[in-house]
Motif scaffolding. Structure first.
Motif, PDB file in Angstrom:
ATOM      1  N   ILE A 201       0.790  -1.250   0.026  1.00 29.71           N
ATOM      2  CA  ILE A 201       0.069  -0.106  -0.120  1.00 29.71           C
ATOM      3  C   ILE A 201       0.792   1.254   0.152  1.00 29.71           C
ATOM      4  O   ILE A 201       0.797   2.196  -1.005  1.00 29.71           O
ATOM      5  CB  ILE A 201      -0.988  -0.144   1.305  1.00 29.71           C
TER       6      ILE A 201
ATOM      7  N   ARG B  92      -6.908   0.796  -3.292  1.00 31.26           N
ATOM      8  CA  ARG B  92      -7.918   0.001  -2.450  1.00 31.26           C
ATOM      9  C   ARG B  92      -7.502  -1.075  -1.967  1.00 31.26           C
ATOM     10  O   ARG B  92      -6.797  -1.944  -2.515  1.00 31.26           O
ATOM     11  CB  ARG B  92      -9.285  -0.150  -3.358  1.00 31.26           C
TER      12      ARG B  92
ATOM     13  N   VAL C 287      -4.494   3.423   2.611  1.00 28.46           N
ATOM     14  CA  VAL C 287      -5.527   3.182   1.516  1.00 28.46           C
ATOM     15  C   VAL C 287      -6.424   4.244   1.385  1.00 28.46           C
ATOM     16  O   VAL C 287      -6.881   4.992   2.332  1.00 28.46           O
ATOM     17  CB  VAL C 287      -6.205   1.953   1.723  1.00 28.46           C
TER      18      VAL C 287
END
Lengths: 382, 382
Positions: free
Chosen positions: A121, A132, A158
């Motif tokens: 991420i 996402r 995220v």
């Protein structure tokens, strides 16, 4: 107004439908039609899956659509790097969090899911892309496991968390409840929902997710996907049209039929007859009680206006359950002037004929004109 | 346990589907199959509609099925008398109570609905038959109008009241709420619910009705009905199987596929690919991540056991998104012993080949066997 976005996954989830295979040209055409309808996000498979897929993603990105292209990618370094090596807008990471998927799919504990995901991420954010993280099989996941994972990925940056009902087990009430818990716990990230249709509630569950606080709903054209699929774009649009019409301001609903028909043609099938809006019979009226009322005012049995979708209604006249209003209306539109008694007798004759099988519109017209001529002859013979 | 019953209206609502026409023989076969599956009520059209329909109803009653035959009849003296002149178990009366239907269908005020219905209900009860009164378009009806009508018909002796969502506008939450109001107000009568699918929520709404207190749910085979239809029998069974399995004790689930296939053949179509349980792909798995997990344990991605329905799962191997577990499994079942490296290479070759189009199971087997032979030759050549 809270802004809702749709993500269409026809090119990813849809390709997982056992009846689907899209050629390069079809992938491009589907993306162009999704863009024409106004779907904000288009999900594509992971570029790592093959050179052909990578090439297709490059081409889709080069179309400069308004729709943003998002790659669906495992939480694996090489997969993420392959996605970042394409010009996709962002990356949809996924990782199974239920006991079932942890036992029978990847075999890893919750801690490992977190340590695998967090650096990826950060990497995607550092690359300046949207990211996402989706907890696959969220609705069979233990809520403590689920929230521990979400806590970590939200902390890692995220922009959206995803809660897919990967096996189609959830009810609208469960969906709304779990989404609401997440919406309250993570007010600064978006929430995405994805519903499989194994028990026939994908559309209802998807709308329940919006009502619980989700801001991104997954669909595919015709609802195709693994097994019997997910929520259909047409189904979700029919719901928004009735209950949240302001969410459709930026869509071109008149292109929806073209999109559904195109994907159906790619699948070598027809649009299923149960599809909202775009099925061949979505605006077809047949029983006498129905056709009478609809000819008086379509609102009697139509909550969606076919004109808003560039479509028109049809009245099925040639059946044994037809009624005299429908028959009289058809006769009048053929230019025949019949009195009440004549309409009743003509309807009776048409019903009798239709006991041997329904008649097409053309056969109905021939039947009515023949009946009229014969009636003329009978009068003349008197 | 509260006892739930299902009413199948394929022969009435289903016949109102524009794509449907059932011959006499087909009507009999459908009724026999519904009985074999174990559906308690079968709804048929009003006998007044034609001599052929009357004759069909007599024959259906003479089959002595366990399923009870109920005629769907307008609140008109002649229509009720025609029903009572047949040996049907009971009569399902209906009358539109919404402003829309009162304005554009029958044109009558609430008082007239009551004065028309009450004597007919008494007449049917006096004849010793079951009678239900249904407020057509209940979910667009003013609640005062609706409850005034229900008060009167309950007082007159109906055994069940019906709340159809005749235009497919309701949400699960609205359905549960209105049904619950009625269940609390009329504790001594049954409550029936009927959901159209215009916005794709027929199955969810029907289950919400049960949860609100309804004891009779309307379905049709494949969900056929006016426009794009109502809740499907297979959809409702899939819901009950997951959430209320005790309600299915008296059903023979292994006959469901035969019923759905038979009705599909009557319509000259296939079972829609989005149908729970009975669609061709309901238990088909395709993406590598999915097939790996399902081969390890089907529960990973299957909440319904196909074996309980006399069906079996399938693994789609010949696609560009196939995985090495599925390919290795197929090779092993062809009797080939491959090591890990070989499976990876075979998978790669199959994925490449499938970029030009998916392969059937037979083509996959040929591909694998050819690959294996060629590999043998290569080894031999060394």
């Amino acid at each position: 107004m809270r802004r809702l976005t749709l993500l269409d996954s026809t090119l990813r989830e849809g390709e997982q439908f056992s009846g689907a295979f899209f050629t390069h040209e079809q992938r491009v055409n589907i993306a162009r039609l999704l863009d024409a309808v106004g779907v904000p996000y288009i999900e594509v498979p992971s570029p790592i899956s093959s050179p052909e897929t990578t090439q297709a993603i490059h081409e889709l990105c080069s179309l400069n659509l308004r729709s943003r292209i998002i790659a669906h990618v495992r939480c694996v370094e090489a997969d993420v790097q392959a996605a970042l090596d394409t010009p996709v807008h962002g990356v949809n990471l996924f990782y199974g969090t239920s006991n079932e998927l942890r036992s029978y799919s990847h075999g890893r504990p919750i801690e490992r899911i977190i340590t695998d995901s967090v650096p990826l991420i950060r990497k995607i954010r550092e690359a300046g892309r949207y990211v996402r993280f989706s907890a696959e099989d969220a609705f069979r996941s233990d809520i403590v496991d689920l929230l521990m994972v979400f806590d970590a990925v939200v902390e890692a940056g995220v922009q959206r968390i995803g809660l897919p009902d990967s096996v189609g087990i959830a009810t609208p009430r469960q969906v709304e409840r779990l989404i609401r818990i997440c919406a309250e716990r993570y007010p600064d990230v978006g929430i995405e929902f994805h519903a499989h249709n194994d028990t026939g509630c994908a559309i209802a569950n998807t709308i329940a997710a919006f009502e619980g606080g989700a801001d991104c709903l997954d669909v595919t054209v015709l609802g195709i996907g693994e097994r019997n699929g997910i929520a259909s774009l047409s189904g979700i649009i029919s719901q928004l049209y009735i209950h949240y019409p302001e969410q459709l301001n930026e869509y071109d609903l008149t292109r929806l039929m073209e999109l559904d028909q195109y994907v159906a043609s790619c699948l070598n099938t027809a649009i299923p007859f149960n599809m909202p809006i775009t099925s061949a019979y979505a605006f077809a009226h047949k029983a006498g009680v129905h056709t009478k009322a609809v000819l008086s005012n379509p609102r009697a049995y139509e909550i969606l206006d076919p004109g808003d979708f560039g479509l028109s209604r049809s009245i099925t006249v040639g059946s044994r359950i037809t009624g005299r209003y429908a028959v009289g209306h058809r006769a009048a539109s053929l230019g025949l002037e019949l009195n009440n008694d004549e309409v009743i007798r003509l309807t009776q004759a048409l019903k009798e004929r239709s006991e041997r099988g329904s008649l097409s519109q053309e056969e109905v017209d021939t039947f009515i004109l023949n009946w009229y001529q014969e009636k003329g002859n009978l009068i003349w013979e008197r």
